[in-house]
Design a protein around this motif. Sequence first.
Motif, PDB file in Angstrom:
ATOM      1  N   GLY A  54      30.330  38.620  35.821  1.00 38.89           N
ATOM      2  CA  GLY A  54      30.851  40.209  36.105  1.00 38.89           C
ATOM      3  C   GLY A  54      29.827  40.666  37.284  1.00 38.89           C
ATOM      4  N   ASP A  55      28.792  40.574  37.260  1.00 40.03           N
ATOM      5  CA  ASP A  55      28.060  41.248  38.304  1.00 40.03           C
ATOM      6  C   ASP A  55      28.094  40.792  39.607  1.00 40.03           C
TER       7      ASP A  55
ATOM      8  N   PRO B   4      40.172  35.470  22.750  1.00 43.71           N
ATOM      9  CA  PRO B   4      39.320  36.597  23.525  1.00 43.71           C
ATOM     10  C   PRO B   4      37.907  36.355  23.875  1.00 43.71           C
ATOM     11  N   GLY B   5      37.400  35.541  23.077  1.00 48.48           N
ATOM     12  CA  GLY B   5      35.998  35.396  23.249  1.00 48.48           C
ATOM     13  C   GLY B   5      35.688  34.540  24.412  1.00 48.48           C
ATOM     14  N   LEU B   6      36.745  34.017  25.272  1.00 51.21           N
ATOM     15  CA  LEU B   6      36.532  33.287  26.310  1.00 51.21           C
ATOM     16  C   LEU B   6      36.617  34.312  27.500  1.00 51.21           C
ATOM     17  N   TYR B   7      37.278  35.219  27.345  1.00 54.55           N
ATOM     18  CA  TYR B   7      37.221  36.355  28.420  1.00 54.55           C
ATOM     19  C   TYR B   7      35.859  37.080  28.484  1.00 54.55           C
ATOM     20  N   ARG B   8      35.355  37.260  27.076  1.00 53.72           N
ATOM     21  CA  ARG B   8      34.082  38.254  27.263  1.00 53.72           C
ATOM     22  C   ARG B   8      32.947  37.235  27.530  1.00 53.72           C
TER      23      ARG B   8
ATOM     24  N   GLU C  11      42.459  35.823  35.679  1.00 53.63           N
ATOM     25  CA  GLU C  11      42.701  37.182  35.199  1.00 53.63           C
ATOM     26  C   GLU C  11      41.575  37.954  35.354  1.00 53.63           C
ATOM     27  N   VAL C  12      40.344  37.736  34.945  1.00 53.50           N
ATOM     28  CA  VAL C  12      38.931  38.488  34.898  1.00 53.50           C
ATOM     29  C   VAL C  12      38.868  39.075  36.506  1.00 53.50           C
TER      30      VAL C  12
END
Length: 912
Positions: free
Chosen positions: A309-310, A298-302, A405-406
């Motif tokens: 993200g921006d 999960p840390g890789l997704y974050r 996925e992101v």
Amino acid sequence: MLVNPSGVQSTPCYSHPSHFTFSNRCKLFLSPSCPRFLSSKKSSKFCSVSLLLSRNGGGGNRFSVRALLEPEVSESIAAAADGAGGGDGGSGILQPVSVKIPFGDREILVETGHIGRQASGSVMATDGETNVFRQQVERGRTKDHEVLICRLIDRPLRPTMPKGFYHETQLLSWVLSYDGLHSPDALAVTAAGLAVALSEVPNSKAIAGVRVGLLGDRFVVNPTTKEMEDSTLDLFLAGTDSAILMVEGYCDFLPEEKLLEAVQVGQDAVRAICTAVDALVKKCGKPKMLDAIKLPPPGLYRRVEKIAGDELHKVLQIRSKIPRRKAISLLEENVINILTEKGYISTEDNSGTAETIQDWLEEEDEDEEIVVDGEVDEGDVHIKPVSRKSTPLFTEVDVKLVFKEVTSKFLRRRIVEGGKRSDGRSPEGIRSITSRCGLLPRAHGSALFTRGETQSLVVVTLGDRQMAQKVDNLANVEEFKRFYLQYSFPPSCVGEVGRMGAPSRREIGHGTLAERALEPILPSEDEFPYTIRVESTITESNGSSSMASVCGGCLALQDAGVPLKCSIAGIAMGMVLDTKEFGGDGAPLILSDITGSEDASGDMDLKVAGTEDGITAFQMDIKVGGITLPVMKEALLQARDGRRRVLGEMLKCSPPPAKSLSKYAPLIHIMKVAPDKVNIIIGSGGKKVKSIIEETGVEAIDTQDDGIVKITAKDLSSLEKSKSIISNLTMVPTVGDIYRNCEIKSIAPYGVFVEIAPGREGLCHISELTSDWLAKAEDAFKVGDRVDVKLIEVNDKGQLRLSRRALLPVPETNSEDPSSEQLTGHQAKVITDSGKASDKSTPKKYVNVPKSDALAQEKLEQPKDKSSGTKISSSSKSSSAENTLLPRKKVFKRIKKSTSKAVTGVSGKDGE
């Protein structure tokens, strides 16, 4: 079916979390036995699933799925496995189990542990009584029908594979037995789902597949091939006990409400099958390989979301596909570079990173105690902090998978929260549509259909029956398709460079969907006797290219002059199932006219084609655990609204369809002849039909056993010429018909053969050539002479008997005419009205009677022939003459026996 996750763990495929490869290796073969696979090395640990389908207990349709897998096995587990084999040497062979499970209105027998016992799962399914066995098979390229069945097996199985299961899984299918009555496709899907469920492959739920037909107002589950001939619906449905995973079918303008009823019937049947399958799995199923599922931490997704993200939010607002794709690709590369600089990405493939990832998650900083000789006093410990060596935590493929996925998550959130899609449309919005026809002047019909960034160039070609596509089928029955659509998806349509080869599974599937969508609107062969070939080339693609082929195909058919029953259009629908995750109300969000990115990131791909009020073709694939019937109903109704809007835009086509045959299209004329005349047209070894084609210049002449003759020509003159020849060849002559100026084709001792029509000859016996007595026909006629003849007889064999003499004028004669004179010799002279004797003219029918036939003379010496009323000239002075002039009709029968020699040359009987 043999299922094989590969022996070596493959690199994860980031196009889909579960690497379930069916497309490249799926084969559906006619084979007499289980295929021989490469034997594994002793060190390899294979986990395989074998599925064998049959129509009776002795043999059957064998569908084998074989999964190659090399899981990590501890020594204790291995020892336990060895002990489980007992006296079988540790083989662990299962005991035979046989059960019956419902399959529509009947049951099928499922057996496991009988055949393929060394596989992880082995299933024999029996339906019907087929027992066809072949000793030798040819394995060549997979046929289209086999590819389509492979897709039916593949598509519902994919959503059941968990994320993180990266083992390459292969399914191979063989049909060994087929009775021609029970179709093997639904049985194949059900048995494939059963075999996977029994194996160690960690699928989420068992699946089953059924076909639903509509006979009148009655739905039939898994109808026979004979019942399907009268069905107005061909629906194939696959799913689990609680959800629908895949739907595909074709119908004749069926309304949405009726289609939903069929889906409900199919889902009930699937639920019953899955319940029985679950019971069997509990009884003899194997533990699932849950330890083979490897998910990124999960840390890789974050971390990816924090870095990109921006910028990702801005990139997804770019409306054009190519610029947006380039921007996303650059952003992905930037994320990889940043993580690589920080030492989190290994440049080499490293699958055994569980411990290092855990260390990274804990983020513990420890100092090492190092004692340096000569620098410390006894009893002292010098602690020197050293920087810990950076350890790579992820592979580049891991990052790409997470980034995808992101990106999908951000796109779904934008649609749900903002109500806007990447190109600015609302969920119900349709992309801009333009279309034009007739852009290819030499083609019989052409259209260019553009919807957003998806474009299809469709060309229609018309031809005769020789252009029909021959289909190889399982029943070994010769089949020809007079309408077929070929779909091409070149790499250039998405801005890529790639190899062009045989049609892919995707191209075959999309082409079949568009073909079946257009088929119900075509005229019958009697109304339009052409073979119709439609070729759709995708010149641009950003989603829904198969439905663009439907729209462009309809316009191109109209441009070619094909009299369609109506116009149809196609649309692709998408869905975001779980909207609550992104701040929605939890209800599924249906999207109309989806793009490529929405297809990839969405949870559903539903394609629907038809008219404003009826459906002709549909196909639905679910990418999650399945959907319910209410969700499907909402999607179908929204698709109907979108379809109506597309049809309205198609009416604005400029330039519009020509709706008339192109001057470059071939001309086809249909004739109906007596079935027994077909061989006359063909001739010995096809010589006659070939000579007609060469003589007239037509392209082809096609004959059928029922007497239908189709003439294909480029121009009207050659068509009319061949039509005339065939008409004359196959005409049915009537006794009494008169034929003028006919050529004598050959001469025989007993008469001449006269051609009354091209290719039709009849015999004119020597006795019917002239009123005069002729020893030989060639004395008066030669080949090439032209005569007028009358048909006087048609025998049982269809042979024609002609007469020239019947058309010669008959003059009136008077026995008291002083100008009459005694005729002697073997050539009778006929007295004409002018009193002159003529050696050749025979206005009245007479014969020469030899003097020796006294009895015949006595009987014929009557003042008048009652039948003809013609007076006969005779006197006692003529008794010394060699011949006496007598009326022919009266004399013939009476003198036949006594003057057979003299009458031979003038006999009216057939001399054939």
